[in-house]
Design an enzyme around this catalytic site. Sequence first.
Site, mmCIF file in Angstrom:
data_model
loop_
_atom_site.group_PDB
_atom_site.id
_atom_site.type_symbol
_atom_site.label_atom_id
_atom_site.label_comp_id
_atom_site.label_asym_id
_atom_site.label_seq_id
_atom_site.Cartn_x
_atom_site.Cartn_y
_atom_site.Cartn_z
ATOM 1 N NE ARG A 58 26.202 21.432 12.889
ATOM 2 C CZ ARG A 58 26.647 21.921 14.053
ATOM 3 N NH1 ARG A 58 27.802 21.496 14.563
ATOM 4 N NH2 ARG A 58 25.955 22.836 14.699
ATOM 5 C CE1 TYR A 111 40.952 12.224 -6.426
ATOM 6 C CE2 TYR A 111 40.281 12.970 -4.246
ATOM 7 C CZ TYR A 111 40.081 12.927 -5.618
ATOM 8 O OH TYR A 111 39.008 13.569 -6.163
ATOM 9 C CG ASP A 183 41.770 6.421 0.381
ATOM 10 O OD1 ASP A 183 40.902 5.566 0.123
ATOM 11 O OD2 ASP A 183 41.773 7.552 -0.143
ATOM 12 C CE LYS A 208 35.646 8.172 -6.537
ATOM 13 N NZ LYS A 208 35.605 9.159 -5.476
#
Length: 401
Positions: A58, A111, A183, A208
């Site tokens: 982590r 978005y 973004d 993407k």
Amino acid sequence: MKQKNKFETAVIHKGYDSTVHHDSLTTPLYQTSTYSFANAEQGEARFAGEQGGNIYSRLGNPTVRVLEERMAEIEGGAGALAFGSGMAAVSAILVHLTKAGDHVLCSRGIYGCTFGLLSIMEEKYGITHSLIGMIDEQQIEQALRPETKVIYVETPINPTMELVNLRAVEAVAQKHGLRVVVDNTFSSPYLQNPIDFGADFVLHSATKYLNGHGDVVGGVLIGADAEEMQLIRMTVQKDFGGIMSPFDAWLLIRGLKTLHVRMDRHIDNAEKIVEFLQGEQAVNRILYPFDAGHPQMALAKEQMRRGGGLISFELEGGKKQAQEFLNALSLIKIAVSLGDAETLIQHPATMTHAVVPPEEREKMGISDSLVRLSVGLENVEDLMADLAQAFAQIKSNLQEI
């Protein structure tokens, strides 16, 4: 001094030294949750930050680290963090940069899930937001509030392909001591590098274009300051826990190696489809940054190297006609992602941006007749043939009414 590699070389080699990985040509997959220490003192030193090395996945993983170093290099940043999704990256940076009572100034379109997150933050913590066009400095200045701390933008905006003037955003941010988050998912680092225009942070839905094969969900955050990125790693990312798995990082490392090749093909196909759509009577408007009809084409050429693989266009009629068009397609798949080898199409008003209230969608420029096409890597003639037969079907349906 070692010469910096070009983009096409960096996406294949940056961050990996085979000599410290048993001479493996490709990056190994370190599928482990934790790491053993040579002794108790070493464990103490690593937890105290006095000694480098692995502790727990982590907090860092060798496979994930290669991806992070590679992304920092190709985005021109000083550090990067990999997350379990694009929204985990969005959440982490907004939590890092804001506190209760702050205000986030956003580009007019964002978005749908980012809009949803901002709504949750406003309802629960009083962190307000507003959405505006960001054409020039005056427009941005007028929207600032005393409590504004962050300017958050998409460019090109999903799905309207509207552009934000990054130089204007940076000028206002510097003047008022604000932080800028961009973004960059639609462009990928191959076409646009917002840090070069003064952004503090750049993020991607790695699902993407970075991956490109439709088999990973992930996000990446890149920052201009290495110390701040390490702070985010050891606070927000560590404690919220939205990390990327080593296997997803391994797939992304593989996908990145062909990013430049894939992007060129996406764009070549998109440019031909834009030309095809221009001759189709059922199309009322085409939204593509490098199309001569785009009102911001000059700005697009200042900020982007090419126009990208996303095309939005409005059809005659409303939701019913748009859905009939999608249903008439055969080769092109109805799906809400983008950047895959397959060509995908979706209806933003009822899919990716359904969470946005109708009045807000209207302000964003998302009509019921708007569809978004993610152009894939297929033969473009096959794609245009599928589009043509779908147009023919909806024309026939209209004539029968």
